[in-house]
Design a protein around this motif. Structure first.
Motif, PDB file in Angstrom:
ATOM      1  N   ASP A 171       0.786  -1.172  -0.054  1.00  0.00           N
ATOM      2  CA  ASP A 171      -0.136  -0.029  -0.132  1.00  0.00           C
ATOM      3  C   ASP A 171       0.765   1.195  -0.066  1.00  0.00           C
ATOM      4  OD1 ASP A 171      -2.261   1.709   0.381  1.00  0.00           O
ATOM      5  OD2 ASP A 171      -2.362   1.623   2.487  1.00  0.00           O
ATOM      6  N   GLY A 229      -3.168   8.901   0.931  1.00  0.00           N
ATOM      7  CA  GLY A 229      -3.294   7.549   0.445  1.00  0.00           C
ATOM      8  C   GLY A 229      -3.114   6.385   1.208  1.00  0.00           C
ATOM      9  N   ILE A 285      -6.942   3.650  -4.447  1.00  0.00           N
ATOM     10  CA  ILE A 285      -5.674   4.111  -3.694  1.00  0.00           C
ATOM     11  C   ILE A 285      -4.978   5.129  -4.204  1.00  0.00           C
ATOM     12  CG2 ILE A 285      -3.593   3.357  -2.587  1.00  0.00           C
ATOM     13  CD1 ILE A 285      -4.624   0.806  -1.706  1.00  0.00           C
ATOM     14  N   GLY A 327      -6.180   3.717   1.872  1.00  0.00           N
ATOM     15  CA  GLY A 327      -5.743   2.380   1.442  1.00  0.00           C
ATOM     16  C   GLY A 327      -5.999   1.129   2.356  1.00  0.00           C
ATOM     17  N   CYS A 366       1.454   4.123  -3.220  1.00  0.00           N
ATOM     18  CA  CYS A 366       1.354   5.461  -2.804  1.00  0.00           C
ATOM     19  C   CYS A 366       2.596   6.396  -3.181  1.00  0.00           C
ATOM     20  CB  CYS A 366       0.798   5.904  -1.649  1.00  0.00           C
ATOM     21  SG  CYS A 366      -1.008   5.207  -1.227  1.00  0.00           S
TER      22      CYS A 366
END
Lengths: 303, 303, 303, 303, 303
Positions: free
Chosen positions: E23, E240, E221, E244, E27
C-alpha cells in the motif's frame, strides 16, 4: 462455478472489453459534443454525480444482493438434493438387511429404485438447462421410457414411477408403515427440490431493475464526463470512463449470478453435482463402473 | 411477471410519462417562482440536497427491499403450492396400486380428489385477485357447488370437502394410518399456502412509508432545483427533473412489487402457475384434453 | 393496520405537528442564540452535518429495518394462527364422518373444541393488548371458567382444557393414534404462536437505540442550523427545520412499528384477525349467527 | 433487558463518561500537538474524514446488525424454550386423563418429570452465565443429584434422566407409541435449545471486527480534529469530540448486545424467563407455593 | 476461532504488514510518477475518490456480509451436529431401559453405535479440512474399516454402517417402529449436516467479487493519492496509504471468513467441537478415559 482464485487478466479483458469500449466511446462522444456545442460552459453542478452516485450505489447494491441470494438459494437446493439422494439410497439399501446381504428379487428392486433416482437427477439437470440431451434414459428401463413418453415434465414423471414402485412394495409388505413414511417423505422432498429449482429457473428477476439500472448508469456516465469537462478538459474522458467502468462491472457481476441454472461459468455446477450423486450412489451399490468426476474447463470453472 | 429482457422504450415511456411530466412541471414552476420572487438570491446550501439525497436513498432502498421480499415470498408460496399439488396427486394416484391399474370406484374417487384440487387452486387464484370468475366450478361436482354456496371463502370450503372425503376413505380402510397422515399433511399445507397468500394480499404495506417517501422526494426535487438555480440558471430545471426522475423511478419500481397478487404485469403470474398445476395433474390422470399454457401479453408479461 | 393509501393531510398534521413545532422552536432558538452570542462567526465546518447525516441515515435505517421485521414477524405469527385454526376446525369437523353427518354427543364434543378455540384466540388477543375485556368467556362453558380462575395466563389455560379433552377422546378411542398426533400437533402449534406473540409483546427493543437516535437527531438539527447560519442568515431556521423534519419523521415511522400488538393504528389488526377466525370457524359449524367483520375507523385503519 | 423507555440521563452519563473523556482528551492532545508542531499548516484534505466516515458508517452498521441478530436469535431460542416447556408439561399432565383426575403413582411420576424440567431450565441458565449457583438442585431428587455428579454438563445430564424415565414409562405401557414420539420430540427440542444457546454463548464474535473498528474510529477522530484545526482553531476539539462521541456510542451499543447471555442490563433476561417457566409449570401442577416474578433493578432493567 | 478480545499488536502487524507495505509503496510510486511526469498539474476532481469510496464501501460491505453469513451458517451446522449427536446417544442409551441397567449384547451394540458416531464426526472433520489423518479409525472396528476401504467419502460410508445396524436391530424387534423412525431421522439429519458442510467447503465464493474488489481498491488508492498530490504535496502519500489501509483491512477481514472450514485462526473450531462431542458421548457411556478439551494456541485461537 468459477474455481480459480486467480482470475486471469485475459479472461477479465475478454469478459469486459465490449462494455469498456462502449463506455470509452460514450465518454469521448460526450466530451466532443460538449466542446462542439459549447455546453462546457454550462457549469453542471458537481452535486449531480454525487447524488446520482449514491443512489446508484444503493440500487446496484440491492441488485447484487438479490442476485447473490438467488444463486446461493439455488446452490442450497441442489445441496439438499445431494443429501436426500444419499439418504434415499442408504435407506433402501439396508431396508431388509437381517444378517446376510439382500439377494435376488429384492436386491433387483432396490437397484432399480436407486438407479432410477440418478436418472431423475439428470432429467432435472437437463430440464433446468433446457438441454435436449437424454442421457438420463441410461438409468431407466424400457418400460420407464414408455411411461415418460406421455409426459412433458420428464423429471416429474420419474417421480411418479418411484412412487408407484414404492407403493407396490408397501402393498406387498416388503416395507412397513414407518419405513414407507420416511421413504415417501424423501420422494416429497425430491418433488420440492425440483419445484424450487424450476421456480428460480423460470421466474425472471423483475426486468425493470436491470433495465433502469443500465439507463441510470449511462446517464451517470454522461453526467460525470460533462461535470468535469470544464475543469480538467480532455481528461474528463478518462474520469468518466473509469467511474463508468467500476459501476458497470459491479452491475455485470450481479447480473451474471441472476440465472444460476444456466450453462454459464458463474452458474451452479449442475453437471458436477449430478456426477457427485451418481458416484456416491453407484459406490453404495458397489458398482464396478464408477464414472470419473466432471473436469473443469481450463481449470477456471466447472459447469 | 415481466418476461422480456428487452423492455421496450415505448412501454417505458408509457409507464413513466405522467410522473415525468409532473416532475418537469414542478421543476419549471419552482424555477419560475424563484426567479419571480427573487428567492434565487438566497443561497440555499448545497448541503441540503446532499443530505436529503443520502437519507432518501436509504429510505427508498428500504422500501424496495421490503417490496421485493413480499414479491419473492409470494412467489415462494405459490411455488410451494405447485410442489405440494404434484405430491398430492402422485400419492393419490398410486395409492392402491398392487400390480394392475386402479379401476372402478377407487379410480373415480381419486379423480374427484385430484380434479377438485385444481378447483381449489383456481378458487384461490380468483379470491386473491378479487375476481368474480367462477371457472373453478368446472372442477367441482354439483354437490360440491351446493356445499360452497354457504361459505364466503370458497377455497377454504373446497379444502373442507377434500378433508371430508379423505376421512371417509380412511374410515372405509382404503388408506391406512400412515398414508392418511401424509395426505392429511398435504391438506394442512394447502391451508397454509392459502393463508399465507391471503396474508400478503390483505396486509397493506405501512402506508406511511409510501406517503412520506413521496412527500420527501418532492421536497427533494424542489430543493435540488432551487439550490442550483443561481449558479446554472434555467438549466436547473433539467438538473431537478433528472434527479427527480431517477428517485421517482426507483421508488415506483418498488411500489409496483408491493402487491404481488394483483393483476399487474409486475405481479406473480397466478394464471400461469395455476395452468401449470392443471396441466401437470391432468397429464398424471392421462386426461385427453390437456389445455394449452397461458400465453404472454405482447411477449412482454404473463398474468 | 393503516388501510387507506391516501393518508389524509389532516391526520399527517395531527400526527406530526408537535415534533414539527419543537423542531422549529429548536432551530429558532439555536439561530437566536448563535446571533446573540456571535457564535455565527465561528465557521462550523460543513463536514459535521454531512458526516453526522450519513451516520444517522445508517442508524435510523437500521432501526427501521428491525422495527419492520418485528411488525412483519408479528403479522406472520397471527397469519399462522389463522391457518392452524382452520386446519384445527376442519380436522375435527370431519373426524368421524363415515357417510352420514356426525350427530349427538360427538357433534357436541366437536362444537365445544371448535368454539373454545375461538375463545383461545380472543383470550390471547386481550392478553397481548393488556385489555381487561373478558369477551372470550362467551366461547367457554361454566366449568371452563372455573378452571381458568386459578390461572394467570388465560390463553395458556384454555390450551390445557383442549389438551385434556383431546386426550379424553383418545382414551375413549374416538380418535386413533394418527389423528391424535396431528391434532395434538395443532395444539403445540397454538402454544408456539402464543409464546411467539408474547415474546414480541414483552421484549422491549433495546432502548439505547431509540434514546441515542433521538439525542443524535437533535444534535444534528442544532449543528445543521448553526453551520448555515453565517451563509444564509435567518433562512438557516427553515433549513434546519426541514432537515430535522425529514429525519424525525423517518425515525417516528420506525418507532410506530416497534410494538405491533399495541392498540395503535399502525399495529397488527388483532381484532380483525380474531374476527376472521371466528367467522371462518362458525361458518364451518354452519352457525346461524355469523358476526360481521370488524369495521375500520374512519376508513383509515382497523385495530 | 432494559425496560424503561426513559433512559435516565444519569445512567447514560455513567455508561459513557469514560470514553467521552478519552475522546475529549484525544482531541485536545491532537490539537495541541498540531499547534505545537505546526502540523496545522499542512492542509489535510476534507476528503479524508468524509471517506473514512462513510466507510466507518458501513462497518459499524454491519457490526450492529450482526450483534442485534445474535441478541434476537438468543431471545428466540429462549422463547422457544418457554413454548416447549409449556407443551411438555401440558402433554404430561393430561396424558392418562379419562374422566377423573390422575392420582397416585402416575401423578407422582408426572410431577417428577415436570419439576425436573424446571431444574433443567435453571441448570441451563446457570451454565450459560457461568454461575456456580446450584438452585436447580431444588427441583431434583437425591438420586438425580447422584447421577449429575459424574457429568460436566449438568443441563445435558438432566435430559438424560428425563429420557430414561420417559422410556421406562413407555416400556411399562403407560404411554403409547404416538404419545412417546411427541414427548420424545420435546426432549430433542430441549437439547436443540440448549445447544443453540451454548453456540451463541461460546462462539466469540470475530474479534478482528471489534478491534479494527476501534482502531479506525480513533484514526477517524484524530483526522477529524486535524482537518478542521486550521479553519476553526480550538473549536476543532469540540468538533472532533462530538463526531467521535457519536461513532463511539453507536459502536458501543452494538458491542453491548454481542453476548446476550451475560449478566448485563442489555442481555437476555434469563432469570425472568426461567421464573416465568417455573410459575407457568407450577400453576399447571396446582402447586400452592407459586414464587413471585423476578423484580427489575431500579425499574431500569431485569436480568 | 479467535478467542482473545485483546488482539495483540504484534499479531496485527504480522497479519497486515505485507499489504501495508505494498500500500505504502504504491502511494509513493504514484506520487513520484505524478511529480516526475507533472501529472500533478492535472486537477483530478475530488469527486472521483468520493464516488469511488461510496461505491467501494457498498461493495466491500456486501462481501463482508456474505462472508460472515457463510461463517455463521457453518457454525450453525456444526452446532446442529452437536445437538443431534447428544440426542442420538441419549436415545440409544435409554432405549431398552426397564428398571435395571442394560447389559450384555444390547449394551455392546449401543456402545458400538455411539462410538462409531464419534468416528463419523472425526471423519467429517478430516474430510472437510482435506487432512489425511485417520484418527477416526480409533472409533471403528476392523470390519468397519474393511467396509470403508471401498468408499471415497469416508464419513458417508460410516453412516451406511449406522443405517445397516439400526435396521438390523429393527428387524430383530429390539427397537419398535416409533423409535426406529426417530433414530433413523437422526441419521438423515447427520447426512444433512454432512452435505451442508461440504456445500460450504466446496462452493467457491464467486471469485469475481474478490478479484474486482481488489482491482477497485488499488485504483481507489492511486486516485486518492493523485487527487491530493497538488494541494498537500508529499503528504498525499500518508493520505493515500491511510485510506488504502482502512479499505484493504476491511476487505481482508471479510476474506478471512469466507472459507470457515479451513485450518485458519478465523475458521470454525472443528477440532474443539469434535472433541466436545467426544467428551459428551463418552461421559454418557460412563467411559473411564475422557480426553481433555482441545487447547488454544497462545491463548489466541482454537482450531
Amino acid at each position: 462455478m468459477l474455481i480459480s482464485n486467480k482470475v486471469r487478466i485475459s479472461s477479465v479483458i475478454e469478459g469486459s472489453w465490449t462494455y469498456f469500449l462502449i463506455d470509452f466511446l460514450t465518454c469521448s462522444v460526450t466530451y466532443a459534443l460538449s466542446e462542439y456545442f459549447n455546453i462546457i460552459n454550462i457549469p453542471i453542478p458537481a452535486l449531480l454525480p454525487t447524488i446520482l452516485g449514491t443512489a446508484l450505489a444503493f440500487f446496484i447494491g440491492f441488485n447484487n444482493n438479490q442476485a447473490y441470494d438467488r444463486w446461493w438459494e439455488a446452490r442450497k437446493i441442489w445441496g439438499g438434493l445431494v443429501n436426500d439422494s444419499r439418504s434415499w439410497a442408504r435407506q433402501l439399501l439396508f431396508l431388509k438387511k437381517t444378517t446376510e446381504e439382500i439377494q435376488g428379487e429384492d436386491r433387483n428392486f432396490i437397484e432399480i429404485l436407486v438407479r432410477r433416482h440418478i436418472g431423475f437427477v439428470y432429467a432435472l439437470n437437463r430440464g433446468l438447462r433446457k438441454s435436449a440431451e437424454t442421457d438420463y434414459l441410461n438409468f431407466l428401463s424400457d418400460d420407464d421410457f414408455e411411461y415418460l413418453r406421455h409426459e412433458s415434465n420428464k423429471a416429474n414423471a420419474v417421480l411418479n414411477l418411484q412412487t408407484r414402485d414404492l407403493n407396490e412394495w408397501y402393498q406387498k409388505g416388503k416395507v412397513d408403515g414407518f419405513q414407507f413414511m420416511q421413504l415417501n417423505q424423501m420422494l416429497i422432498n425430491f418433488c420440492d427440490h425440483m419445484g424450487k429449482s424450476e421456480r428460480i429457473a423460470n421466474t425472471v428477476f423483475p426486468t425493470t431493475y436491470n433495465y433502469y439500472t443500465r439507463v441510470f448508469v449511462w446517464i451517470f456516465i454522461v453526467c460525470s464526463t460533462l461535470v468535469t469537462a470544464e475543469s480538467i478538459g480532455v481528461w474528463s474522458i478518462v474520469f468518466g470512463t473509469l467511474i463508468g467502468y467500476v459501476f458497470l462491472t459491479i452491475h455485470k457481476i450481479g447480473v451474471s449470478l441472476l440465472n444460476p441454472f444456466e450453462m454459464l461459468p458463474t452458474g451452479i455446477p449442475l453437471n458436477l453435482i449430478s456426477r457427485t450423486i451418481e458416484i456416491n450412489l453407484l459406490e453404495m451399490l458397489r458398482d464396478k463402473n464408477i464414472p470419473k468426476q466432471v473436469e473443469s474447463v481450463n481449470e477456471e470453472y466447472v459447469l
